[in-house]
Design an enzyme around this catalytic site. Structure first.
Site, PDB file in Angstrom:
ATOM      1  N   SER A  43      76.228  73.550  69.000  1.00  7.92           N
ATOM      2  CA  SER A  43      77.632  73.420  69.137  1.00  7.92           C
ATOM      3  C   SER A  43      78.131  72.496  67.711  1.00  7.92           C
ATOM      4  O   SER A  43      77.304  71.737  66.796  1.00  7.92           O
ATOM      5  CB  SER A  43      78.133  72.574  70.124  1.00  7.92           C
ATOM      6  OG  SER A  43      79.307  72.117  69.999  1.00  7.92           O
ATOM      7  N   SER A 178      75.514  60.128  60.875  1.00 13.35           N
ATOM      8  CA  SER A 178      76.315  59.033  61.570  1.00 13.35           C
ATOM      9  C   SER A 178      77.944  59.481  61.455  1.00 13.35           C
ATOM     10  O   SER A 178      78.143  60.503  62.233  1.00 13.35           O
ATOM     11  CB  SER A 178      76.130  57.933  60.623  1.00 13.35           C
ATOM     12  OG  SER A 178      76.863  56.530  61.009  1.00 13.35           O
ATOM     13  N   TYR A 192      80.807  53.575  70.359  1.00  9.27           N
ATOM     14  CA  TYR A 192      80.341  54.861  69.365  1.00  9.27           C
ATOM     15  C   TYR A 192      79.929  54.013  68.115  1.00  9.27           C
ATOM     16  O   TYR A 192      78.751  54.241  67.486  1.00  9.27           O
ATOM     17  CB  TYR A 192      81.586  55.542  69.377  1.00  9.27           C
ATOM     18  CG  TYR A 192      81.085  56.772  68.328  1.00  9.27           C
ATOM     19  CD1 TYR A 192      80.416  57.791  68.741  1.00  9.27           C
ATOM     20  CD2 TYR A 192      82.083  56.934  67.258  1.00  9.27           C
ATOM     21  CE1 TYR A 192      80.171  58.826  67.982  1.00  9.27           C
ATOM     22  CE2 TYR A 192      81.709  57.843  66.502  1.00  9.27           C
ATOM     23  CZ  TYR A 192      81.086  58.767  66.776  1.00  9.27           C
ATOM     24  OH  TYR A 192      80.604  59.712  65.902  1.00  9.27           O
ATOM     25  N   LYS A 196      76.496  54.488  65.750  1.00  7.00           N
ATOM     26  CA  LYS A 196      76.462  54.880  64.604  1.00  7.00           C
ATOM     27  C   LYS A 196      76.003  54.121  63.363  1.00  7.00           C
ATOM     28  O   LYS A 196      75.523  54.356  62.532  1.00  7.00           O
ATOM     29  CB  LYS A 196      77.728  55.468  64.272  1.00  7.00           C
ATOM     30  CG  LYS A 196      78.020  56.832  65.020  1.00  7.00           C
ATOM     31  CD  LYS A 196      77.142  57.920  64.962  1.00  7.00           C
ATOM     32  CE  LYS A 196      77.609  59.107  65.515  1.00  7.00           C
ATOM     33  NZ  LYS A 196      76.406  60.223  65.423  1.00  7.00           N
TER      34      LYS A 196
END
Ligand SMILES: NC(=O)C1=CN([C@@H]2O[C@H](COP(=O)(O)OP(=O)(O)OC[C@H]3O[C@@H](n4cnc5c(N)ncnc54)[C@H](OP(=O)(O)O)[C@@H]3O)[C@@H](O)[C@H]2O)C=CC1
Ligand SMILES: CCCCCCCCCCCCCCCC(=O)[C@@H](N)CO
Length: 338
Positions: A43, A178, A192, A196
């Site tokens: 995806s 990232s 999140y 990252k």
């Protein structure tokens, strides 16, 4: 007089830097016939990377959990390669269905099986990931672990399985996808952003270890990119996060993957896109490895001025947060009244 001396010294400095350039710039590596393994390849950005790699003659392996989505993506990736007469040509696209945040043994054996049948992985692209936006106290605690498992541990697992072979062969490229939210911490991205940022620590430490083996890492920092994953996160994103993220625009997956792939082939450590992306990479360069004299010069020259510019961005973001809080307070007050 002194002006001329300073100018001459500067020119000599630049010439020396450029003479040193071949020592610093990694050798280019070809995608033709290379085996590219893309995690999250079913995806969005991962799929776009796979399509472009196949178009440049690579064999690709797509890794994700959902088998049906993988089969679909395989068909799509295969369909983009056409022969000279427009006929479809058989190309090498393979799939692995595995949870990269799960048991390491399963991942390791699946990766080794594909390496025995397709050939050793030359490019490992760690792109599997997801985001869970929300204010710190609104996010379930389990999301903090989920972000680390899917965005960070997946990359650790995949890299652990592939790296020993690359070291033995003395060649390879590893990409970590990232985010711009892995360069600056943003409202709504407490879980999140942390996952990252973790990729950056991993990439910097690992690059130092594997450089003598001729293995080069690329750390990519995409801005908002229009993908199924992005459409999904938009549904639950706080207004502040949307407004702040919009600053650096919305990119297409093709655009982002194009830049990531080109930087990977060149062996560049940072891969960033757009004007904001370039400024952000400069101002947050820290102690990152140098893979281009041009880039290092740009960092040295522009860091101060970009820090000044960043103060205006920070102020703009603070204003957004303040305004949204006032709106929210007003909404809650009117709810109480009615
Ligand atoms: N889109 C954006 O705005 C931005 C995205 N990024 C990063 O880029 C990467 C790709 O994002 P995007 O293309 O939007 O994401 P998508 O949600 O469109 O695709 C994510 C891919 O990762 C796979 N994946 C997710 N979890 C796992 C898992 N546990 N094991 C194996 N595969 C997994 C998914 O397949 P399946 O669910 O079947 O496992 C899918 O193939 C992510 O790391 C994201 O954080 C960075 C900046 C901006
Ligand atoms: C000199 C200073 C320049 C400063 C520029 C600042 C720009 C900040 C914009 C941050 C955008 C963050 C996007 C995160 C996208 C993402 O990872 C999610 N969509 C994941 O799905």
């Amino acid at each position: 007089m002194w002006g001329w001396i300073a100018l001459a010294a500067f020119i000599v400095f630049i010439i020396i830097l450029y003479l040193l350039s071949p020592l610093i710039s990694p050798p280019q590596i070809n995608l033709q016939d290379a085996h590219v393994l893309v995690t999250g390849g079913s995806s969005g950005i991962g799929k776009a990377l796979a399509i472009q790699a196949v178009q440049q003659g690579a064999k690709v392996t797509l890794v994700a959990r959902d088998k049906a989505k993988l089969e679909e993506a395989k068909k799509e990736v295969e369909s983009v390669v056409k022969g000279e007469d427009g006929e479809k040509v058989i190309c090498n696209v393979h799939i692995i269905s595995v949870d990269l945040s799960g048991e390491y043994e399963k991942i390791d054996s699946a990766f080794h099986a594909i390496e025995s049948s397709v050939g050793p992985v030359d490019f490992l692209i760690n792109c599997a990931g997801t985001s869970s936006p929300g204010r710190f106290e609104d996010l379930p605690l389990s999301d903090f672990k989920k972000m680390m498992d899917i965005n960070y541990m997946s990359a650790v697992h995949s890299t652990r399985a592939i790296l020993p072979g690359m070291k033995n062969r003395g060649r390879g490229r590893i990409v970590f996808v990232s985010s711009q939210a892995g360069q600056i911490g943003l409202f709504g991205f407490s879980a999140y952003s942390a996952s990252k940022f973790a990729l950056r620590g991993l990439a910097e430490a690992l690059q130092m270890e594997v450089k003598p083996y001729n293995i080069y890492l690329t750390l990519a920092f995409p801005p908002d990119t229009n993908t199924p994953g992005f459409q999904e996160e938009q549904k639950t994103k706080p207004k502040e996060t949307k407004l702040i993220s919009e600053t650096s625009g919305l990119f297409t997956a093709e655009n982002v993957s194009n830049i990531i792939l080109a930087d990977t082939v060149r062996g560049r450590f940072f891969s960033s896109m757009g004007l904001d992306g370039t400024m952000l990479a400069c101002v947050t360069c820290g102690f990152s490895p140098v893979t281009s004299i041009m880039e290092a010069t740009q960092q040295v020259v522009t860091m101060g001025i970009f820090r000044i510019i960043s103060l205006f961005y920070l102020d703009h973001f603070d204003r957004i947060v303040r305004r949204c809080k006032l709106d929210r307070d007003a909404q809650e007050a009117s709810k109480k009244l009615s």
